[in-house]
Design an enzyme around this catalytic site. Structure first.
Site, PDB file in Angstrom:
ATOM      1  CE  LYS A   1       7.036   0.763   1.558  1.00 32.01           C
ATOM      2  NZ  LYS A   1       6.405  -0.531   1.344  1.00 32.01           N
TER       3      LYS A   1
ATOM      4  NE  ARG B   1       7.701  -8.590   8.307  1.00 33.46           N
ATOM      5  CZ  ARG B   1       7.122  -9.295   7.344  1.00 33.46           C
ATOM      6  NH1 ARG B   1       7.387 -10.586   7.215  1.00 33.46           N
ATOM      7  NH2 ARG B   1       6.286  -8.734   6.511  1.00 33.46           N
TER       8      ARG B   1
END
Ligand code: BES
Ligand code: MN
Ligand code: ZN
Length: 498
Positions: A279, A353
């Site tokens: 990130k 996920r």
């Protein structure tokens, strides 16, 4: 802070602070009218001075009001009659709490529930008042060496009503609200704790503490258990980290054994760097909140156990860190999930996920009545719904409707998004059964669609709390959402309405 609820005459309340409500203009509520009469119009006179703004939650402090037993009177604006809704009530309750906090009163009696709020009853108002007050008084100062003096010394709060006796439902609402506030506080504190302290092991320890305190069942699966089971997706996320992963299974049994459990699955990424798909640096510290789903599951179970709710709930929390490093998963790696399906990990930052899909497959083995997962899953959900509504996705419309209603009731609201098959093609992979990302369009939907591939045999809903679990900026901190929603959902499913 001790809460009680009582029928009382406002003028006779011996208290540090008597809170009396006023609607628009000089429209005194029933209790305020009675007090004004005893005070020979002193309240009306004070109002006529124009020092109480019209905005819901505004307050005006009066001392030495004649004819009243209370030391101080706090006049509280509820907002105009035609605009008196749930939001205004909460504004008012928070306003009163903020003023009481600044005041440093030891005890207070609040007459704020006399007026029905848009068809909602006394139990609703009791719950909301308590949750709002506890929210305002919440503090996270355990890491400050110079703690602010405990000006917030409000020890006893009485919610008072006039005329009618206190109902059993209102008493139950009080107990429910206090337990819900305790659970929300736990979720907030876990979220606020820095990522060097709130590790997967810390989450497991907290769950063990809860298990001891409330006599819950607990099991913590370690890395080798995950390997044996074949949780290839969860294991792929934890590879780059030095922190051992944990899969926490916490059981609260408040109903008959024959009743199948509601399973709550919470994303427990204790820090999300993105992994090799690193990130950008700005605000990366906020990725300590990426375990908020896990925190809300532990918080909801604490609340339900604390109030001895007649429900069976199991919390499943996959917890790990998402770090880069020599052992970390690479973009392009293909792994086999617990379900047997293979996944091409095209972006290591879509890690939520990955841990959730294995946790959901695990949840399936618990023979649940329904499964709800809670996750700070996508930045796209923040773009879609901002910081107001949690994103709701479900493969069962009755469950979705229940969650929407519970969220409305708890004022911890959700908004349903589509989970249509049409979006599934975005997850196509040339090299595995699916990819873990679906491109820019509808990012929160494709994330949910990915999870849907692991819940085909379940009644399942997914809550994307990326926009609602914490606040940024000056007020940076965890909100504890959606603990209030989860508690209300469990109770409503058990038949409790009031
Ligand atoms: N934890 C983040 C989601 C997130 C980001 C929540 C910002 C709140 C604020 C999640 O693991 C993530 O990184 N998601 C990616 C998915 C993308 C790579 C498909 C995202 O949203 O950018
Ligand atoms: Mn991520
Ligand atoms: Zn994440």
């Amino acid at each position: 802070m001790q809460f009680s609820i009582r029928t009382q005459s406002p003028e006779k309340c011996k208290t540090g602070c008597l809170v009396l409500a006023v609607q628009g203009g000089e429209n005194l509520t029933r209790a305020a009218l009675a007090a004004d009469k005893a005070a020979r119009g002193a309240l009306r006179q004070a109002l006529a001075g124009g020092d109480l703004p019209e905005k819901a939650g505004s307050t005006l402090l009066l001392r030495g009001v004649p004819g009243l037993a209370a030391e101080r009177v706090l006049l509280l604006r509820l907002g105009e009659r035609d605009k008196y809704d749930a939001a205004a009530f909460r504004e008012a309750a928070r306003g009163a709490a903020t003023a009481l906090k600044a005041l440093g009163a030891k005890d207070a009696v609040l007459f704020v529930t006399d007026l029905a709020v848009g068809g909602r009853g006394l139990p609703w108002a009791v719950r909301q008042a308590i949750l709002c007050i506890r929210e305002v008084f919440y503090r996270f100062d355990q890491l400050k060496t110079q703690k602010k003096p405990a000006a917030a010394a409000l020890a006893a709060v009485t919610l008072a009503i006039t005329g009618a006796p206190v109902t059993l439902q209102a008493q139950a609402a009080l107990r429910e609200a206090v337990a819900t506030a305790d659970g929300t506080d736990l979720a907030r504190t876990l979220g606020n704790l820095p990522p060097n302290l709130c590790t997967p092991s810390h989450l497991a320890d907290e769950a063990k503490k809860l298990a001891q305190q409330y006599k819950l069942g607990i099991e913590v699966l370690e890395r080798r258990d995950m390997e044996k089971l074949g949780m290839g997706a969860l294991l792929a996320v934890t590879r780059g980290s030095h922190q051992p992963p944990k899969l926490i299974v916490l059981r609260y049994a408040g109903a008959a054994k024959s009743r199948k459990p509601l399973v709550l699955v919470g994303k427990g990424i204790t820090f999300d760097t993105g992994g090799i798909s690193l990130k950008p640096g700005a605000e990366m510290d906020e990725m300590k909140f990426d375990m908020s789903g896990a925190g809300s599951v532990l918080g909801a179970i604490r609340a339900l156990a604390g109030m001895r709710a007649p429900v069976n709930v199991i919390g499943v929390v996959p917890a790990c860190e998402n770090m880069p490093g020599g052992a970390a998963t690479r973009p392009g790696d293909v792994v086999t999930t617990l379900s047997g399906q293979t996944v091409e990990i095209l972006n290591t930052d879509a890690e939520g996920r990955l841990i959730l899909c294995d946790a959901l497959s695990y949840a399936e083995r618990l023979e649940p009545e329904a499964v709800v997962d809670i996750a700070t899953l996508t930045g796209a959900c923040v773009i879609a719904l901002g910081h107001v509504a949690t994103g709701l996705f479900a493969n069962d419309q009755r469950l979705a409707d229940q969650i929407r209603a519970a969220g409305e009731d708890a004022w911890d609201r959700v908004w349903q998004m589509p989970l249509w098959e049409d979006y599934q093609e975005q997850l196509r992979s040339n090299f595995a059964d699916m990819a873990n990302i679906g491109g820019r369009p509808a990012g929160s939907v494709t994330a949910a669609c990915y999870l849907a591939r692991f819940t085909r045999k379940l009644k399942w809903a997914h809550l994307d709390i990326a926009g609602t679990a914490w606040r940024s900026g000056r007020e940076k901190g965890s909100t504890g959402r959606p603990v209030p929603l989860l508690v209300r959902l469990a109770l409503r499913r058990a038949g409790r309405r009031a």
